[in-house]
Design an enzyme around this catalytic site. Structure first.
Site, PDB file in Angstrom:
ATOM      1  N   HIS A 105      -1.229   7.208   5.034  1.00 11.69           N
ATOM      2  CA  HIS A 105      -0.162   6.196   5.017  1.00 11.69           C
ATOM      3  C   HIS A 105       1.092   6.645   4.270  1.00 11.69           C
ATOM      4  O   HIS A 105       1.740   5.858   3.585  1.00 11.69           O
ATOM      5  CB  HIS A 105      -0.678   4.876   4.423  1.00 11.69           C
ATOM      6  N   CYS A 132       0.764  -1.245   0.000  1.00 13.36           N
ATOM      7  CA  CYS A 132       0.000   0.000   0.000  1.00 13.36           C
ATOM      8  C   CYS A 132       0.797   1.300   0.000  1.00 13.36           C
ATOM      9  O   CYS A 132       0.668   2.107  -0.910  1.00 13.36           O
ATOM     10  CB  CYS A 132      -0.988  -0.006   1.153  1.00 13.36           C
TER      11      CYS A 132
END
Length: 475
Positions: A147, A89
């Site tokens: 993130h 990710c």
């Protein structure tokens, strides 16, 4: 021209979906960049988390339906050969937001970023898709997963977003909004840079926030809205699974989940997106709003990646081939399917071109502006793309239909036009092609930051998944 939604696994068209269709008659790029009625287009970028290539019914899933994303594809253009920048990710998110290979930045080497750090993250002074659009007159907002580094040194408000609501880290429980389990774990839910606490299923909360943002939109400026869901990432919790949330002992949820729960998570994701798209229509903004849907990497434990092999953390097609849908009614004709090879970092130059602006000269993109292809001005073009992944010492090149893959010291050469499942190793039959792609990878790699001992990586082994066992002996 309508889309044939039939799914026949015996046909090679299961990957190509359909033959590539014509997009639009030739339109001058300068005119297209100005948008409908002379205005710049709004942009909504929807990113799923760990969604497999075949997890949507429009991509062949027959176990459940995703009507809103199916409709989005029918109203626009569906890519059959879209890739993520990484098999995990945060690395892909670096590529998406910068338009460059993530390996050019220290934070982009992480597979993925884990925990708080004062040094590992997206540098605030680096040009990004939101910062460049903001400079071009856009309002910018991110709802969902960031993130790309933790506070106080990193964050969406430091990298071009004016509005943020969501989680800074990689995963949170859908009900407690915590990145772990236990009373001492703090929620990872923020309004800007301020911690907040809310009740609700996270997928629904994000859709509600996005809808509210669109409802409040003022026509004096266009908007760029990033809607980055955590769904269908673990833990395995559907909208009615609050009790499951109370019972899990580890956020990775290795001892839970099943196909039925996963289906509920994807269906909830589709429904949340549907509410956002309905709000867009109610506001009369759909015609000149670009809506893009993709995933940050391939599927994980319960995903459908057929006909590919591999999954998240692997450079097999199942780990990096992702859905790719774009709708722009003002400029892109409905019902189109394209075999153009694309990758996450292409969206920065493509969307900047649609907005009538350009990437920063100081940081030229590695991605390609695909707008001429999407508008039918140019035919799909061959690409050469590169990947590497620390776990299991992986490297990959896709050049045209050829793919070179190195995995745990084993080397493979595949012709993806005939062998989408990556089973027939042609390395011995075509040694010259193997040598050429290896040399190209080595040359490309010299321009990237090295993978060092301190770089974190995450792989899947036999302790976590039975199908990842390592057999004793070899043949």
């Amino acid at each position: 021209m309508s889309i044939d939604r039939s799914f026949n696994p015996k046909r090679r068209a299961v990957v190509g979906g359909l033959s590539t269709l014509a997009v639009l008659p030739a339109i001058a790029l300068g005119k297209a960049a100005r948008g409908a009625a002379g205005g710049k287009p709004n942009i909504i970028f929807i990113l799923a988390d760990d969604l497999g290539w075949g997890d949507l019914s429009v991509y062949g899933n027959t176990d459940f339906r995703t009507p809103n994303l199916d409709k989005l594809a029918a109203q626009g253009l569906r890519l059959t050969q879209a890739y993520s920048n990484s098999a995990v990710c945060s690395a892909t998110r670096f590529g998406l937001i910068t338009g460059r290979y993530q390996y050019r930045l220290r934070g982009g080497l992480e597979e993925p970023i884990h925990g708080a750090s004062d040094t590992i993250g997206l540098p605030p002074d680096h040009p990004t898709l939101p910062s460049l659009l903001k400079a071009a007159g856009y309002r910018t907002a991110l709802f969902g997963k960031w993130h790309l580094g933790s506070l106080p040194n990193f964050g969406p408000l430091k990298s071009g977003y004016e509005t943020f609501y969501g989680n800074y880290g990689g995963a949170i429980d859908y009900f407690t909004h915590k990145p772990g389990v236990g009373p001492n774990v703090k929620e990872d839910l923020y309004e800007g840079e301020t911690p907040v606490s809310e009740v609700g299923y996270y997928t629904d909360l994000l859709g509600d926030r996005a809808s509210g943002y669109i409802k409040k939109h003022s026509a004096d400026k266009p908007f760029f809205l990033s809607l980055h869901y955590t769904a269908p990432h673990w833990p395995w919790e559907g909208p009615q699974d609050a009790e499951t949330s109370k019972q899990i002992s580890n956020i990775f949820h290795y001892d839970g989940g099943d196909l039925a729960t996963y289906a509920k998570m994807v269906v909830a994701l589709d429904a949340s997106i549907g509410r956002v798209l309905k709000t867009l229509e109610q506001k009369g903004l759909a015609e000149n709003t670009i809506v893009i849907f993709s995933s940050d990497n391939g599927g994980e434990r319960f995903s459908k990646t057929w006909p590919f092999s591999g999954q998240k953390t692997e450079l097999l097609e199942g780990g990096i081939r992702v859905p790719g849908i774009i709708r722009w009614p003002a400029k892109i004709k409905a019902g189109q399917v394209s075999e153009q090879v694309a990758i996450s970092m292409d969206w920065l130059p493509t969307l900047l071109a649609a907005a009538g602006t350009e990437p920063a000269a100081s940081h030229p993109p590695d991605g390609r502006n695909l707008l001429p292809v999407l508008l039918g001005e140019e035919k799909p073009a061959e690409r050469t793309l590169f990947w590497r992944y620390k776990a299991n010492a992986q490297r990959a090149v896709r050049a045209g239909d050829w793919k070179y893959l190195k995995l745990n010291g084993n080397e493979f050469l595949f012709d993806l036009s005939k062998d989408q499942r990556e089973r027939a190793n042609l390395a011995r039959k075509h040694p010259e092609k193997l040598a050429d792609l290896k040399a190209q990878w080595e040359q490309w790699n010299t321009d990237m930051l090295p993978i060092t001992a301190e770089v974190r990586t995450h792989g899947v082994n036999g302790k976590a998944q039975a199908d990842k066992y390592a057999p004793e002996g070899t043949d």
